[in-house]
Design a protein around this motif. Sequence first.
Motif, PDB file in Angstrom:
ATOM      1  N   ASP A 352     -18.658 -21.206 -21.194  1.00 26.72           N
ATOM      2  CA  ASP A 352     -19.159 -22.002 -20.073  1.00 26.72           C
ATOM      3  C   ASP A 352     -18.345 -23.283 -19.901  1.00 26.72           C
ATOM      4  O   ASP A 352     -17.963 -23.651 -18.783  1.00 26.72           O
ATOM      5  N   ASP A 353     -18.080 -23.979 -21.016  1.00 29.62           N
ATOM      6  CA  ASP A 353     -17.441 -25.291 -20.950  1.00 29.62           C
ATOM      7  C   ASP A 353     -15.949 -25.224 -20.638  1.00 29.62           C
ATOM      8  O   ASP A 353     -15.417 -26.121 -19.984  1.00 29.62           O
ATOM      9  N   SER A 357     -15.835 -23.294 -16.400  1.00 31.91           N
ATOM     10  CA  SER A 357     -15.720 -24.604 -15.750  1.00 31.91           C
ATOM     11  C   SER A 357     -14.432 -24.755 -14.954  1.00 31.91           C
ATOM     12  O   SER A 357     -14.368 -25.571 -14.025  1.00 31.91           O
ATOM     13  N   SER A 369     -18.344 -30.724 -17.941  1.00 29.74           N
ATOM     14  CA  SER A 369     -18.272 -29.549 -18.820  1.00 29.74           C
ATOM     15  C   SER A 369     -17.354 -29.791 -20.012  1.00 29.74           C
ATOM     16  O   SER A 369     -17.689 -29.461 -21.154  1.00 29.74           O
TER      17      SER A 369
END
Length: 408
Positions: A352-353, A357, A369
């Motif tokens: 996710d980060d 992102s 993020s």
Amino acid sequence: MKNIPERQKDILSIISSLDISPTMYKNAVEKYHAITKFLNDYGIDADMYPQGSFAFGTVIRPNATNPSASYDLDFICQVRGSRVDYAPSELRQIIEEALSSSGIYGGKLTVYKECFTIEYADVNDIGFTIDIVPATDETVENKNQLIKKSLEPALIETAIAIPKYNGERNYSWLTNNPKGLRAWFDAKNEPFLAASRSAYRERLFAANRVLFASVEEIPHELDRSALQRVIQILKYHRDVFYAKIEDGNEIKPISAIINVVTTQIASRHDPNCSVFELLEHVLNELNIYAQQLTLTFKDFTQIYGSRTVFSRPDGKWYISNPANPEDNLADKWNQNERIPTHFFRWVKAVKDDLIESLQQDDDQRFRASIENGFGITSVSSVLGNKYCNTTPPKPISSQGTAKPYRGL
């Protein structure tokens, strides 16, 4: 409009800033060579060599909550002979007495149950410690037993015995093989190094002309492949992620697991790849292995094929140490079910980060993020206010990440 290559370059700049510098690398090498010379002059026939991140070229600054923290550099001090020549506590005493007697090292020495630590003064506000683990050669008989069990028998020759603390000042011998693990990693990493070595060394030389007269003078230990960068990214994100959890230090994955599983997965990927192509591949594979949290090993194999980096044939997690067939790196996973659960949640957070992102249209959300992944200070020290408007973006709440885990 999002610029994905620029964002990727900025993430790599953050990781590069957390790596050991060429100056500090040179300093550390000089220091551990000096310790080796001192011990030999003292009358101890010993050899010191790096293990862990310093050996693999995956060093990162260790403390995610304190970006000015010292680097921890791990070394083996292998004394001539084998485990039959010493009691474990005796071997420790030999090294401790020598270092304590020194006018140079005595005042810098801290004695721990697992190692001896020598702390060096800061240079440009950054210091480092050398952690010394006493060791001696493993016996021929034990090596022969390991060879029979090993899928990589050629690695076993360098097996050693180290003192293991059992409580109440009691020590026993534990088989270890950091040289073998490094040899295994170097062989897997070489194709990735070959794909990028020339260009990387030219960039490193351009940034360090004061230290090196030519590209050829740069130690190859300072080379960084896509595989090494992926491991560094994962290690630092891990430190930040688990720092948000109350007992994060107790349940976070050890670096050896990150090194081994990442390398195993990467070895089946095209080495002519970017850092982010490899990172996404590794994370996708790890997300497949996460299905073992709910599937039986038989069902997992039927659905996903013969994936063996993680195995769970009898309901117990197993991650093999390629250099020591008796070492299950996932032993603690079988003692606390929160460890594998959080591991795979962390894997999702990394994606996710640092992958998802990149597709964010909003720069501030992208900034939030990567701050969530690497920490505000580490990001700001490299990027300043980039991807911000007039005020820094509000980071994703660490409490919002940690709270759901505390009840598990």
